[in-house]
Design a protein around this motif. Structure first.
Motif, PDB file in Angstrom:
ATOM      1  N   SER A   1      34.039  13.523   3.457  1.00 15.13           N
ATOM      2  CA  SER A   1      35.408  13.949   3.135  1.00 15.13           C
ATOM      3  C   SER A   1      36.090  14.624   4.329  1.00 15.13           C
ATOM      4  CB  SER A   1      35.406  14.897   1.934  1.00 15.13           C
ATOM      5  OG  SER A   1      34.798  16.127   2.284  1.00 15.13           O
ATOM      6  N   VAL A   2      35.359  14.812   5.424  1.00 14.66           N
ATOM      7  CA  VAL A   2      35.940  15.404   6.628  1.00 14.66           C
ATOM      8  C   VAL A   2      36.787  14.350   7.325  1.00 14.66           C
ATOM      9  CG1 VAL A   2      35.419  16.410   8.893  1.00 14.66           C
ATOM     10  CG2 VAL A   2      34.042  17.047   6.913  1.00 14.66           C
ATOM     11  N   TYR A   3      38.027  14.694   7.621  1.00 12.37           N
ATOM     12  CA  TYR A   3      38.956  13.772   8.280  1.00 12.37           C
ATOM     13  C   TYR A   3      38.521  13.511   9.720  1.00 12.37           C
ATOM     14  CZ  TYR A   3      43.362  11.993  10.177  1.00 12.37           C
ATOM     15  OH  TYR A   3      44.311  11.241  10.807  1.00 12.37           O
ATOM     16  N   LYS A   4      38.265  14.585  10.481  1.00 11.17           N
ATOM     17  CA  LYS A   4      37.760  14.467  11.847  1.00 11.17           C
ATOM     18  C   LYS A   4      37.318  15.841  12.323  1.00 11.17           C
ATOM     19  CE  LYS A   4      42.237  15.015  14.138  1.00 11.17           C
ATOM     20  NZ  LYS A   4      43.214  14.418  15.029  1.00 11.17           N
ATOM     21  N   ILE A   5      36.582  15.853  13.422  1.00  2.00           N
ATOM     22  CA  ILE A   5      36.151  17.104  14.039  1.00  2.00           C
ATOM     23  C   ILE A   5      36.445  17.028  15.524  1.00  2.00           C
ATOM     24  CG2 ILE A   5      34.189  18.598  14.604  1.00  2.00           C
ATOM     25  CD1 ILE A   5      32.923  17.777  11.964  1.00  2.00           C
ATOM     26  N   LYS A   6      37.078  18.079  16.031  1.00  2.00           N
ATOM     27  CA  LYS A   6      37.313  18.210  17.467  1.00  2.00           C
ATOM     28  C   LYS A   6      36.538  19.420  17.964  1.00  2.00           C
ATOM     29  CE  LYS A   6      42.044  16.436  17.769  1.00  2.00           C
ATOM     30  NZ  LYS A   6      43.431  16.799  18.156  1.00  2.00           N
ATOM     31  N   GLU A   7      35.946  19.258  19.119  1.00  5.68           N
ATOM     32  CA  GLU A   7      35.270  20.383  19.750  1.00  5.68           C
ATOM     33  C   GLU A   7      35.940  20.643  21.083  1.00  5.68           C
ATOM     34  OE1 GLU A   7      30.914  21.626  21.623  1.00  5.68           O
ATOM     35  OE2 GLU A   7      31.232  19.586  20.880  1.00  5.68           O
ATOM     36  N   ASN A   8      36.312  21.885  21.323  1.00  5.47           N
ATOM     37  CA  ASN A   8      36.794  22.254  22.643  1.00  5.47           C
ATOM     38  C   ASN A   8      35.870  23.324  23.205  1.00  5.47           C
ATOM     39  OD1 ASN A   8      37.727  24.809  21.717  1.00  5.47           O
ATOM     40  ND2 ASN A   8      39.753  23.984  21.258  1.00  5.47           N
ATOM     41  N   GLN A   9      36.251  23.943  24.253  1.00  2.38           N
ATOM     42  CA  GLN A   9      35.377  24.905  24.919  1.00  2.38           C
ATOM     43  C   GLN A   9      34.988  26.077  24.008  1.00  2.38           C
ATOM     44  OE1 GLN A   9      36.912  26.233  28.652  1.00  2.38           O
ATOM     45  NE2 GLN A   9      35.265  27.691  28.997  1.00  2.38           N
ATOM     46  N   ASP A  10      35.893  26.500  23.142  1.00  2.00           N
ATOM     47  CA  ASP A  10      35.661  27.706  22.356  1.00  2.00           C
ATOM     48  C   ASP A  10      35.517  27.488  20.850  1.00  2.00           C
ATOM     49  OD1 ASP A  10      35.978  29.328  24.695  1.00  2.00           O
ATOM     50  OD2 ASP A  10      38.143  29.061  24.522  1.00  2.00           O
ATOM     51  N   TRP A  11      35.874  26.305  20.346  1.00  5.72           N
ATOM     52  CA  TRP A  11      35.977  26.105  18.906  1.00  5.72           C
ATOM     53  C   TRP A  11      35.438  24.750  18.461  1.00  5.72           C
ATOM     54  CZ3 TRP A  11      37.974  30.150  16.172  1.00  5.72           C
ATOM     55  CH2 TRP A  11      38.727  31.079  16.877  1.00  5.72           C
ATOM     56  N   PHE A  12      34.968  24.713  17.210  1.00  2.48           N
ATOM     57  CA  PHE A  12      34.825  23.479  16.447  1.00  2.48           C
ATOM     58  C   PHE A  12      35.994  23.485  15.473  1.00  2.48           C
ATOM     59  CE2 PHE A  12      30.302  23.712  17.625  1.00  2.48           C
ATOM     60  CZ  PHE A  12      30.088  22.394  18.007  1.00  2.48           C
ATOM     61  N   LEU A  13      36.780  22.440  15.491  1.00  3.17           N
ATOM     62  CA  LEU A  13      37.931  22.314  14.587  1.00  3.17           C
ATOM     63  C   LEU A  13      37.582  21.248  13.559  1.00  3.17           C
ATOM     64  CD1 LEU A  13      40.661  22.320  17.358  1.00  3.17           C
ATOM     65  CD2 LEU A  13      39.775  24.271  16.076  1.00  3.17           C
ATOM     66  N   ILE A  14      37.380  21.660  12.327  1.00  7.44           N
ATOM     67  CA  ILE A  14      36.971  20.757  11.257  1.00  7.44           C
ATOM     68  C   ILE A  14      38.210  20.445  10.425  1.00  7.44           C
ATOM     69  CG2 ILE A  14      35.449  20.438   9.275  1.00  7.44           C
ATOM     70  CD1 ILE A  14      33.615  22.606  10.575  1.00  7.44           C
ATOM     71  N   TYR A  15      38.708  19.238  10.579  1.00 10.17           N
ATOM     72  CA  TYR A  15      39.929  18.825   9.886  1.00 10.17           C
ATOM     73  C   TYR A  15      39.565  18.253   8.517  1.00 10.17           C
ATOM     74  CZ  TYR A  15      42.684  19.283  14.156  1.00 10.17           C
ATOM     75  OH  TYR A  15      43.332  19.772  15.259  1.00 10.17           O
ATOM     76  N   GLN A  16      40.147  18.842   7.472  1.00  8.47           N
ATOM     77  CA  GLN A  16      39.977  18.298   6.132  1.00  8.47           C
ATOM     78  C   GLN A  16      41.066  17.275   5.819  1.00  8.47           C
ATOM     79  OE1 GLN A  16      39.265  21.305   3.161  1.00  8.47           O
ATOM     80  NE2 GLN A  16      37.999  22.486   4.555  1.00  8.47           N
ATOM     81  N   SER A  17      42.140  17.320   6.594  1.00  4.48           N
ATOM     82  CA  SER A  17      43.212  16.326   6.545  1.00  4.48           C
ATOM     83  C   SER A  17      43.842  16.324   7.932  1.00  4.48           C
ATOM     84  CB  SER A  17      44.255  16.680   5.478  1.00  4.48           C
ATOM     85  OG  SER A  17      45.004  17.809   5.878  1.00  4.48           O
TER      86      SER A  17
END
Length: 162
Positions: free
Chosen positions: A110-126
């Motif tokens: 159900s996770v739309y996408k995940i982005k990782e940058n230097q400081d964060w994991f961004l877990i997109y639900q939409s």
């Protein structure tokens, strides 16, 4: 794997400023060009119109910075869930989020996408809704483990290679 994290306003502000960095680089360059042209024309007897334009661009830039700051402050402080200490539990099947006033489980598919940058994991639900998980709360091994879970579950992602 369980991670506890809490986002401060400073973290939230720095994240959004870094995300908008191009905007904060392009406008000063435009202002510098106008000011340079203004000084050049002032030395050659003109420049009244360009002086006004330069001032307007500068005022717009100051307005943009202050508006961004106060908008982000309003968003952060109007959403209590952003400010809570949140416990994330990542398993091969689900992601569990447990805050002080909420609890939510969702499956990897159900996770739309995940982005990782230097400081964060961004877990997109939409496309518009994301959870920000600070990497400062992870060990290096946990970061590698989470990346492997993301890959194993075939989640659309943009992960770092470090």
């Amino acid at each position: 794997m369980t991670i506890e994290t809490q986002i401060t306003f400073k973290d939230f502000l720095i994240f959004h400023l870094k995300s908008s960095l191009i905007r904060f680089i392009v406008y000063p360059i435009i202002i510098s060009v106008f000011i340079s042209i203004n000084f050049y024309n002032a030395e050659n007897g003109g420049g009244g119109f360009l002086r006004i334009v330069s001032i307007c661009v500068f005022v717009f830039f100051i307005f943009m910075i202050s508006q961004t700051y106060f908008s982000l402050k309003n968003v952060f402080y109007s959403n209590n869930q952003i400010q809570e200490s949140i416990m994330y539990t990542f398993t091969n099947e689900v992601i569990q989020m447990k805050g002080e006033t909420f609890e939510e489980d969702f499956s990897w598919n159900s996770v739309y996408k995940i982005k990782e940058n230097q400081d964060w994991f961004l877990i997109y639900q939409s496309a518009q809704t994301m959870n920000m998980v600070s990497k400062k709360d992870f060990t290096k091994d946990q970061i590698l483990e989470l990346r492997n879970m993301i890959k194993k579950n075939h989640v659309k992602s943009r992960l770092r290679n470090d």
